[in-house]
Structure formats: structure tokens, C-alpha cells
Design a protein around this motif. Structure first.
Motif, short mmCIF file in Angstrom:
data_model
loop_
_atom_site.label_atom_id
_atom_site.label_comp_id
_atom_site.label_asym_id
_atom_site.label_seq_id
_atom_site.Cartn_x
_atom_site.Cartn_y
_atom_site.Cartn_z
N LEU A 43 0.82 -1.21 0.00
CA LEU A 43 0.00 0.00 0.00
C LEU A 43 0.86 1.27 0.00
O LEU A 43 0.46 2.29 -0.56
N PHE A 44 2.04 1.22 0.59
CA PHE A 44 2.95 2.36 0.54
C PHE A 44 3.41 2.61 -0.89
O PHE A 44 3.49 3.76 -1.34
N GLY A 45 3.72 1.56 -1.61
CA GLY A 45 4.10 1.70 -3.01
C GLY A 45 2.97 2.22 -3.87
O GLY A 45 3.16 3.07 -4.75
N ILE A 46 1.77 1.72 -3.61
CA ILE A 46 0.59 2.20 -4.35
C ILE A 46 0.37 3.68 -4.06
O ILE A 46 0.07 4.46 -4.98
N SER A 47 0.53 4.08 -2.81
CA SER A 47 0.38 5.50 -2.45
C SER A 47 1.40 6.35 -3.20
O SER A 47 1.06 7.44 -3.68
N GLY A 48 2.62 5.88 -3.29
CA GLY A 48 3.64 6.61 -4.03
C GLY A 48 3.30 6.75 -5.51
O GLY A 48 3.51 7.81 -6.12
N LEU A 49 2.78 5.68 -6.10
CA LEU A 49 2.37 5.74 -7.50
C LEU A 49 1.24 6.74 -7.71
O LEU A 49 1.24 7.52 -8.68
N ILE A 50 0.28 6.75 -6.79
CA ILE A 50 -0.85 7.67 -6.90
C ILE A 50 -0.37 9.12 -6.76
O ILE A 50 -0.78 10.00 -7.54
N ILE A 51 0.51 9.37 -5.80
CA ILE A 51 1.02 10.73 -5.61
C ILE A 51 1.80 11.18 -6.85
O ILE A 51 1.67 12.32 -7.30
N GLY A 52 2.61 10.28 -7.41
CA GLY A 52 3.36 10.61 -8.62
C GLY A 52 2.46 10.93 -9.80
O GLY A 52 2.69 11.91 -10.54
N PHE A 62 -0.59 12.04 -9.59
CA PHE A 62 -1.26 13.30 -9.28
C PHE A 62 -0.35 14.48 -9.60
O PHE A 62 -0.80 15.48 -10.19
N ILE A 63 0.92 14.40 -9.24
CA ILE A 63 1.86 15.48 -9.53
C ILE A 63 2.00 15.70 -11.03
O ILE A 63 1.99 16.84 -11.51
N ILE A 64 2.11 14.61 -11.78
CA ILE A 64 2.21 14.73 -13.24
C ILE A 64 0.94 15.35 -13.82
O ILE A 64 1.00 16.20 -14.72
N ALA A 65 -0.22 14.97 -13.30
CA ALA A 65 -1.49 15.53 -13.79
C ALA A 65 -1.58 17.03 -13.49
O ALA A 65 -2.02 17.81 -14.34
N VAL A 66 -1.14 17.44 -12.30
CA VAL A 66 -1.17 18.86 -11.95
C VAL A 66 -0.22 19.66 -12.83
O VAL A 66 -0.56 20.75 -13.32
N ILE A 67 0.96 19.12 -13.07
CA ILE A 67 1.93 19.81 -13.93
C ILE A 67 1.38 19.94 -15.35
O ILE A 67 1.48 20.99 -15.98
N SER A 68 0.77 18.88 -15.85
CA SER A 68 0.21 18.93 -17.20
C SER A 68 -0.96 19.90 -17.29
O SER A 68 -1.07 20.67 -18.24
N ALA A 69 -1.83 19.87 -16.31
CA ALA A 69 -3.02 20.73 -16.33
C ALA A 69 -2.67 22.20 -16.15
O ALA A 69 -3.36 23.08 -16.68
N SER A 70 -1.61 22.49 -15.42
CA SER A 70 -1.26 23.88 -15.16
C SER A 70 -0.49 24.53 -16.30
O SER A 70 -0.27 25.73 -16.29
N GLY A 71 -0.07 23.76 -17.26
CA GLY A 71 0.65 24.32 -18.40
C GLY A 71 2.15 24.38 -18.20
O GLY A 71 2.88 24.84 -19.08
N VAL A 72 2.63 23.92 -17.06
CA VAL A 72 4.07 23.94 -16.81
C VAL A 72 4.78 23.00 -17.78
O VAL A 72 5.90 23.29 -18.23
N GLY A 73 4.13 21.91 -18.14
CA GLY A 73 4.72 20.98 -19.10
C GLY A 73 4.97 21.65 -20.44
O GLY A 73 6.00 21.41 -21.09
N LEU A 74 4.06 22.50 -20.88
CA LEU A 74 4.23 23.22 -22.14
C LEU A 74 5.39 24.20 -22.05
O LEU A 74 6.19 24.32 -22.99
N ILE A 75 5.51 24.88 -20.92
CA ILE A 75 6.63 25.82 -20.74
C ILE A 75 7.96 25.07 -20.75
O ILE A 75 8.93 25.52 -21.37
N ILE A 76 8.00 23.93 -20.08
CA ILE A 76 9.24 23.16 -20.01
C ILE A 76 9.64 22.66 -21.40
O ILE A 76 10.81 22.76 -21.79
N THR A 77 8.69 22.13 -22.16
CA THR A 77 9.04 21.59 -23.47
C THR A 77 9.29 22.68 -24.51
O THR A 77 9.98 22.45 -25.49
#
Length: 102
Positions: A38-47, A49-64
Motif C-alpha cells: 500500500l505504501f508503493g501504491i500510495s507513491g504511485l498515486i502521488i506521482g 497526481f503530480i504529473i497531472a497537476v503539472i500537465s493541467a497547469s501548463g508547466v509541461g508546455l513551458i518546459i518543453t
């Protein structure tokens, strides 16, 4: 219509094959039990979520769109992978989780 069929086929194949997250979870469940997995699953979920937030906020576009920032992030990622390779957790008597979870 042809592009949609290709997309649906690739999406189906991607979703039907187990990825590294599924293999990680199954391996931890078998070797260490469900509570530890469950700790590993929690880490996967948090990861994810972070990727989804970065993508939704447009930071991914700025980086690329900025080659310098993208190159710096690639080097940071490469050095992090080298650090993980150097500090191999399997050198800890084969235990990936040295903490006892009871």
C-alpha cells in the motif's frame, strides 16, 4: 476516421498491458504483504497526481517549449538515476524496505 481507429487500438493495447506500476505493486504484495504494498501504491498515486497537476497547469508546455529548461531537467533526471543506481537498495541484504511494518 482512420486516425481514431489507430488511437483506439493503441490506447486499448496500452491499457491492457501491465506497466511498471502494476509489476511493482504485484511484486511488493507477493514479497512483503499487502500493507507494505500500500505504501508503493500510495507513491504511485502521488506521482500520477503530480504529473497531472503539472500537465493541467501548463508547466509541461513551458518546459518543453524552452530547450534550456528541458535540457537542465533531463540532466537532473539523469543524475538522479545515476544516484539511484549507485545507492542500490538491494545492497541492504536484499531488503528493499528495511523498516518493519506491523
Amino acid at each position: 476516421m482512420n486516425g481514431l481507429l489507430v488511437f483506439i487500438t493503441i490506447a486499448f493495447l496500452t491499457l491492457s498491458s501491465p506497466g511498471p506500476g502494476v509489476l511493482f505493486t504485484v511484486t511488493n504484495s507477493i514479497n512483503y504483504g499487502v500493507r507494505t504494498a500500500l505504501f508503493g501504491i500510495s507513491g504511485l498515486i502521488i506521482g500520477m497526481f503530480i504529473i497531472a497537476v503539472i500537465s493541467a497547469s501548463g508547466v509541461g508546455l513551458i518546459i518543453t517549449s524552452n530547450p534550456t529548461i528541458f535540457t537542465v531537467l533531463k540532466f537532473i533526471g539523469a543524475f538522479y538515476l545515476m544516484y539511484l543506481g549507485y545507492n542500490d537498495p538491494s545492497q541492504n541484504n536484499g531488503q528493499y524496505f528495511p523498516l518493519k511494518i506491523t
